[in-house]
Design a protein around this motif. Structure first.
Motif, short mmCIF file in Angstrom:
data_model
loop_
_atom_site.label_atom_id
_atom_site.label_comp_id
_atom_site.label_asym_id
_atom_site.label_seq_id
_atom_site.Cartn_x
_atom_site.Cartn_y
_atom_site.Cartn_z
N ASN A 342 0.82 -1.22 0.00
CA ASN A 342 0.00 0.00 0.00
C ASN A 342 0.85 1.26 0.00
O ASN A 342 1.89 1.32 0.66
CB ASN A 342 -0.91 0.03 1.24
CG ASN A 342 -1.85 -1.15 1.25
OD1 ASN A 342 -2.35 -1.55 0.20
ND2 ASN A 342 -2.08 -1.72 2.42
N GLN A 343 0.36 2.25 -0.71
CA GLN A 343 1.06 3.54 -0.70
C GLN A 343 1.08 4.07 0.73
O GLN A 343 0.11 3.94 1.47
CB GLN A 343 0.31 4.52 -1.61
CG GLN A 343 1.15 5.71 -2.00
CD GLN A 343 0.48 6.51 -3.11
OE1 GLN A 343 -0.28 5.97 -3.88
NE2 GLN A 343 0.78 7.79 -3.16
N GLY A 344 2.22 4.61 1.15
CA GLY A 344 2.34 5.16 2.50
C GLY A 344 2.78 4.15 3.55
O GLY A 344 3.18 4.49 4.65
N GLU A 345 2.75 2.85 3.18
CA GLU A 345 3.13 1.79 4.12
C GLU A 345 4.64 1.83 4.39
O GLU A 345 5.43 2.07 3.49
CB GLU A 345 2.75 0.44 3.46
CG GLU A 345 2.73 -0.73 4.41
CD GLU A 345 2.22 -2.02 3.73
OE1 GLU A 345 2.38 -3.07 4.35
OE2 GLU A 345 1.67 -1.96 2.61
N THR A 346 5.01 1.61 5.66
CA THR A 346 6.45 1.50 5.95
C THR A 346 6.89 0.05 5.71
O THR A 346 6.20 -0.89 6.09
CB THR A 346 6.79 1.88 7.41
OG1 THR A 346 5.64 1.68 8.21
CG2 THR A 346 7.27 3.29 7.54
N VAL A 347 8.04 -0.09 5.06
CA VAL A 347 8.49 -1.42 4.65
C VAL A 347 9.97 -1.61 4.91
O VAL A 347 10.71 -0.66 5.18
CB VAL A 347 8.25 -1.62 3.12
CG1 VAL A 347 6.78 -1.75 2.81
CG2 VAL A 347 8.90 -0.50 2.31
N LYS A 348 10.38 -2.89 4.86
CA LYS A 348 11.80 -3.23 4.87
C LYS A 348 12.17 -3.66 3.47
O LYS A 348 11.38 -4.35 2.80
CB LYS A 348 12.07 -4.38 5.85
CG LYS A 348 11.92 -3.98 7.31
CD LYS A 348 12.45 -5.03 8.24
CE LYS A 348 11.39 -6.06 8.61
NZ LYS A 348 11.69 -6.79 9.84
N VAL A 349 13.33 -3.26 3.00
CA VAL A 349 13.84 -3.69 1.70
C VAL A 349 15.10 -4.49 1.97
O VAL A 349 15.98 -4.04 2.71
CB VAL A 349 14.18 -2.48 0.80
CG1 VAL A 349 14.73 -2.95 -0.54
CG2 VAL A 349 12.95 -1.59 0.60
N ARG A 350 15.17 -5.70 1.40
CA ARG A 350 16.39 -6.51 1.56
C ARG A 350 17.06 -6.72 0.23
O ARG A 350 16.41 -7.12 -0.74
CB ARG A 350 16.02 -7.88 2.12
CG ARG A 350 15.62 -7.80 3.55
CD ARG A 350 16.13 -8.95 4.37
NE ARG A 350 15.76 -8.70 5.76
CZ ARG A 350 14.52 -8.92 6.22
NH1 ARG A 350 13.60 -9.41 5.43
NH2 ARG A 350 14.24 -8.65 7.47
N ILE A 351 18.36 -6.47 0.19
CA ILE A 351 19.11 -6.74 -1.03
C ILE A 351 20.13 -7.83 -0.73
O ILE A 351 21.00 -7.65 0.13
CB ILE A 351 19.82 -5.48 -1.56
CG1 ILE A 351 18.81 -4.35 -1.79
CG2 ILE A 351 20.54 -5.77 -2.88
CD1 ILE A 351 18.89 -3.26 -0.79
N PRO A 352 20.01 -9.00 -1.39
CA PRO A 352 20.96 -10.09 -1.14
C PRO A 352 22.38 -9.66 -1.49
O PRO A 352 22.59 -8.88 -2.43
CB PRO A 352 20.49 -11.20 -2.10
CG PRO A 352 19.15 -10.80 -2.59
CD PRO A 352 19.03 -9.33 -2.43
N ALA A 353 23.34 -10.18 -0.75
CA ALA A 353 24.74 -9.80 -0.91
C ALA A 353 25.21 -9.90 -2.36
O ALA A 353 25.89 -9.03 -2.88
CB ALA A 353 25.62 -10.67 -0.02
N GLU A 354 24.80 -10.99 -3.05
CA GLU A 354 25.33 -11.20 -4.42
C GLU A 354 24.72 -10.23 -5.44
O GLU A 354 25.20 -10.11 -6.55
CB GLU A 354 25.13 -12.65 -4.88
CG GLU A 354 23.69 -13.08 -5.08
CD GLU A 354 23.00 -13.54 -3.79
OE1 GLU A 354 21.87 -14.05 -3.88
OE2 GLU A 354 23.59 -13.38 -2.68
N SER A 355 23.64 -9.54 -5.05
CA SER A 355 22.99 -8.60 -5.97
C SER A 355 23.39 -7.15 -5.68
O SER A 355 22.86 -6.22 -6.27
CB SER A 355 21.48 -8.71 -5.86
OG SER A 355 21.08 -10.02 -6.14
N LEU A 356 24.31 -6.98 -4.76
CA LEU A 356 24.73 -5.66 -4.31
C LEU A 356 26.05 -5.32 -4.98
O LEU A 356 27.04 -6.04 -4.83
CB LEU A 356 24.92 -5.73 -2.79
CG LEU A 356 24.78 -4.48 -1.96
CD1 LEU A 356 23.48 -3.76 -2.27
CD2 LEU A 356 24.83 -4.85 -0.48
N PHE A 357 26.06 -4.27 -5.77
CA PHE A 357 27.30 -3.84 -6.44
C PHE A 357 27.85 -2.63 -5.68
O PHE A 357 27.15 -1.64 -5.53
CB PHE A 357 27.03 -3.52 -7.90
CG PHE A 357 26.33 -4.64 -8.64
CD1 PHE A 357 26.81 -5.94 -8.57
CD2 PHE A 357 25.17 -4.40 -9.35
CE1 PHE A 357 26.17 -6.98 -9.24
CE2 PHE A 357 24.51 -5.43 -10.03
CZ PHE A 357 25.01 -6.72 -9.95
#
Length: 369
Positions: A342-357
């Protein structure tokens, strides 16, 4: 990779320009026999200039071009054993399909029956049988492109040069033609150099991608390597990792510690052989590589993953997934998910180590996005 240490097509110390403007600067490129190489980059990066120089339509200031150990730098285009398919196809409107395909052979003063036999062979090969007496104006874009390809292949070149040959076709035809050109190239065992600004086209068609930026080769390698291990922020962004976050990093041995910020807890990830130093870094990642979770979800976090906390700013549906713009302080990143949040919702974003440049930020790389 090379037999007797020499590549089949070698571009050595090549500098090209117009007037006082240098377009290519001391460029070095080796291509093997039977290899399909895509020159990929945005407009103005020098990829078409490189192709035209290899073909002999543009003269270099310095450097040389060799084919099978033979120096062709001073030879005219028709003496290089190459054929170029132009973006516009450049067909003769007053000639029939058969005359267009046979044009190069006619210039070579081949016999009438040799030409007829070769033209029939090309029409058969490219699915143009029965269209020989039509004029280009009576053909679809896809058929015109095949005629241009037939004309190039009819003279049996050692090297096929392709200058964005699919860019004038509609999306649906473009997808099938990618595979057709690729399988044709494999079947004929021909060496191909293909210029494109379309990342997916390069990924699907090429054995090796050469990414160009401002007249230099920024990185080259197999598609999966360039995609998964971009060597610079420019390559990462060009290969779709457009999300950008600045952070502070401390590098110790094989560990990279990313400092806590206003939208992230501190995390430790592996250096994974990257040439990183302690100091400011820029992180890049793709929208489809990140995972969205609700704030209270105790989802599993892998070692070295980065966690961000933000708020959903907007949601759209580009097809196949939902795309979320997530606000992190002053910045916004894009994250894809299978279901909409939902718009306005607070969320966590996870980026896996191998996808992080991760790249060190310096005055010269900061501008390369």
């Amino acid at each position: 990779m090379e037999m007797d240490g020499r590549a089949f097509l070698r571009v050595a110390g090549m500098s090209v320009g117009y007037g006082s403007t240098t377009v290519l600067d001391n460029l070095q490129l080796d291509i093997e026999k039977g290899e399909f190489v895509a020159l990929l980059g945005s407009s103005g990066c020098g990829k078409t200039t490189l192709l035209r120089t290899i073909a002999g339509f543009t003269k270099p200031f310095s450097g040389s071009i060799e084919v099978a150990g033979r120096n062709v730098t001073e030879l005219p285009p028709d003496k290089r054993g190459m054929a170029l398919v132009f973006q516009s196809y450049a067909l003769w409107p007053h000639m029939t399909v058969a005359q267009n395909i046979g044009y190069g052979l006619k210039l070579q003063k081949r016999s009438r029956e040799t030409i007829d036999g070769r033209v029939a062979e090309m029409q058969e090969l490219l699915g143009l049988s029965g269209l020989g007496s039509r004029k280009p104006g009576q053909l679809s874009g896809g058929q015109r492109q095949r005629v241009a390809l037939g004309r190039a292949l009819a003279i049996d070149p050692e090297i096929l040069l392709l200058d964005e040959p699919l860019s004038n076709l509609d999306a649906r035809i473009r997808l099938t033609d990618r595979h057709e050109i690729r399988s044709l190239q494999k079947r004929l065992g021909i060496t191909a150099v293909h210029v494109t600004h379309d990342r997916e086209e390069a990924m699907v068609m090429a054995d090796r991608i050469v990414i160009m930026n401002a007249g230099r080769i920024e990185q080259q390698g197999p598609p999966e390597e360039v995609y998964n291990k971009p060597a610079s922020p420019f390559v990462a962004a060009f290969m779709g990792a457009e999300n950008l976050l600045p952070m502070q990093a401390r590098v110790q041995g094989d560990q990279v510690e990313l400092a806590e910020g206003e939208y992230n807890p501190a995390s430790v990830t592996s250096r994974a052989g990257r040439p990183l130093a302690t100091g400011p870094v820029e992180l890049r990642f793709r929208a489809e590589a990140a995972r969205l979770a609700r704030n209270h979800d105790a989802a599993m976090q892998g070692a070295g993953d980065l966690e961000l906390r933000g708020q959903i700013a907007s949601v759209s549906y580009p097809g196949g997934h939902w795309r979320h713009a997530v606000r992190l302080g002053e910045r916004e990143i894009l994250v894809d998910a299978d279901a909409p949040f939902n718009q306005g919702e607070t969320v966590k974003v996870r980026i896996p180590a191998e996808s992080l440049f991760i790249f060190n930020t310096s005055a010269n790389t900061a501008k390369s996005s």
